[in-house]
Design a protein around this motif. Structure first.
Motif, PDB file in Angstrom:
ATOM      1  N   HIS A   8       0.845  -1.196   0.000  1.00  0.00           N
ATOM      2  CA  HIS A   8       0.000   0.000   0.000  1.00  0.00           C
ATOM      3  C   HIS A   8       0.883   1.249   0.000  1.00  0.00           C
ATOM      4  N   ILE A  13       1.429  -4.959   4.194  1.00  0.00           N
ATOM      5  CA  ILE A  13       0.811  -5.738   5.270  1.00  0.00           C
ATOM      6  C   ILE A  13       1.075  -7.214   4.986  1.00  0.00           C
ATOM      7  N   ILE A  57      -6.350  -2.628  10.166  1.00  0.00           N
ATOM      8  CA  ILE A  57      -6.688  -1.562   9.226  1.00  0.00           C
ATOM      9  C   ILE A  57      -7.986  -0.921   9.724  1.00  0.00           C
ATOM     10  N   VAL A  97      -3.000   1.076   9.693  1.00  0.00           N
ATOM     11  CA  VAL A  97      -3.188   1.430   8.285  1.00  0.00           C
ATOM     12  C   VAL A  97      -4.626   1.936   8.103  1.00  0.00           C
ATOM     13  N   SER A  99      -7.734   2.871   5.483  1.00  0.00           N
ATOM     14  CA  SER A  99      -8.264   2.809   4.125  1.00  0.00           C
ATOM     15  C   SER A  99      -9.472   3.731   4.035  1.00  0.00           C
ATOM     16  N   ALA A 117      -3.775   4.887   3.172  1.00  0.00           N
ATOM     17  CA  ALA A 117      -2.805   4.125   2.373  1.00  0.00           C
ATOM     18  C   ALA A 117      -3.500   3.189   1.386  1.00  0.00           C
TER      19      ALA A 117
END
Ligand code: HH2
Length: 289
Positions: A8, A13, A57, A97, A99, A117
Motif C-alpha cells: 500500500h 501488510i 486496518i 493502516v 483505508s 494508504a
C-alpha cells in the motif's frame, strides 16, 4: 503465486495471518451503525476502540450503500465527513493502516494526501474513470469489490440476476477491472479482490460466492470478504437486528478463512480477531502437522 504481502502507499501488510479491517462509518444512514460516529471526536474514539480490539486496518467511509436505497452524497460533503477522521487516525495511531471507502477519485486523492494508504472501492473503479490513475500515482493499496449499478441501488436486488454459475459471473465482471487497474500502473501485489457479499446479490448468491470462494482465491489476488452483520445472516439465523448478528458473522468469516480469504471487514473487531486467530492456529497446525 499466492500474494504474501498487501502493498500500500505507506508500506506492506503481511498476509501470513488473518487481517482484520475495522469499519468506521462516518455517515448518518449506514445500515447498522449510521449516525453513531458522525462527529470527528466520536469517530476518533471509535477508532481508538477498534485499534485496542486488534484491528490492523481502519476503513473510513462517508457514504452509505445501505440496502434500503442509499442517498448518494457529493464529494465535498463526503470529504468533510472522512478527511478530518483520516488525518486524526494517521496522527494518533501511526501504526494503524487507514483505508478510505469511496467510489470518488476526488475523495480518494485527498484521503491519500491526508494519511490513508488504501482505497476501498465498492464499484471496483466502475463509477469514476480517474480512480485507477489516482491510486497508481499514490502507490495505494486497492480493494476492488464486485457490485452492479450505482451507489443508491448496488446493495439492492435491482441487478441481482444470475445464471447457474454466480461465481463465474462475478469473476467475469471483476477480473477485467483488476486487469485495467494493472494496466493503469497499480502493482498486482497492491490489488485485493472482494466478491461483494450482499451487493447485487440475494442470500443464495452470497452463499454461492462464499461456498466457491476458492475459485476467487485461485485468480491469484489476495481476497477480502465483508460479511459483517449483513442481511443474508439475518435471513439464515432469524436475527433481525443487524448489531446482534455477530455470531453469524463469525461463522461466515471462519469459513471464508478456511477457503482462502485473508482480509475481513467487520464492525465487531474483537470477535473477529479472536475467532480468526484461533481458526488460523488450527489451520496452520493442520498444515504443519
Ligand atoms: N460492505 C459495505 C461497505 N463497504 N467494502 C468492501 N470492500 N466490502 C464490503 O462487503 C463492503 C464494503 C456495506 O457495509 P457497511 O459499511 O456496514 O454499511 P453502509 O454501506 O450502509 O455504510
Amino acid at each position: 503465486m499466492r500474494t504474501l504481502h498487501w502493498i500500500h502507499a505507506l508500506g506492506a501488510i503481511p498476509l501470513e495471518r488473518p487481517i482484520v479491517m475495522g469499519i468506521l462509518n462516518v455517515t448518518p444512514d449506514s445500515f447498522s451503525d449510521g449516525g453513531r460516529f458522525l462527529s470527528t471526536d466520536d469517530a476518533l474514539r471509535r477508532a481508538e476502540a477498534l485499534v485496542a480490539e486488534g484491528a490492523d486496518i481502519i476503513d473510513v467511509g462517508g457514504e452509505s450503500t445501505r440496502p434500503q436505497g442509499a442517498t448518494p452524497v457529493g464529494a465535498a460533503e463526503e470529504g468533510r465527513r472522512v478527511l478530518p477522521v483520516i488525518a486524526g487516525i494517521a496522527r494518533r495511531f501511526p501504526e494503524t493502516v487507514v483505508s478510505v471507502d469511496t467510489v470518488k477519485s476526488d475523495v480518494a486523492e485527498r484521503a491519500l494526501g491526508d494519511g490513508a494508504a488504501i482505497v476501498n472501492d465498492v464499484s471496483a473503479f466502475r463509477l469514476d474513470a480517474r480512480m485507477p490513475d489516482v491510486c497508481a500515482r499514490a502507490g495505494a493499496g486497492v480493494v476492488l469489490m464486485h457490485s452492479r449499478g450505482g451507489v443508491s441501488d448496488m446493495a439492492t436486488f435491482e441487478h441481482a440476476s444470475y445464471g447457474d454459475d454466480v461465481v463465474g459471473e462475478v469473476l467475469g465482471e471483476l477480473l477485467p477491472r483488476a486487469d485495467a487497474a494493472e494496466r493503469a500502473g497499480i502493482r498486482r501485489e497492491a490489488i485485493v479482490l472482494d466478491p461483494g457479499i450482499g451487493f447485487s446479490k440475494r442470500s443464495e448468491h452470497s452463499l454461492a460466492v462464499l461456498a466457491e470462494l476458492p475459485r476467487v482465491v485461485e485468480a491469484g489476488y489476495a481476497v477480502l470478504v465483508g460479511v459483517s452483520r449483513k442481511r443474508f445472516l439475518g435471513e439464515l439465523t432469524g436475527v433481525r437486528e443487524p448489531a446482534e448478528r455477530v455470531h453469524g458473522t463469525t461463522g461466515a468469516n471462519v469459513m471464508a478463512l478456511a477457503f482462502g480469504a485473508r482480509i475481513f471487514r467487520v464492525h465487531d473487531v474483537a470477535a473477529a480477531r479472536h475467532a480468526l486467530d484461533v481458526a488460523w492456529a488450527i489451520l496452520q497446525h493442520e498444515q504443519n502437522g
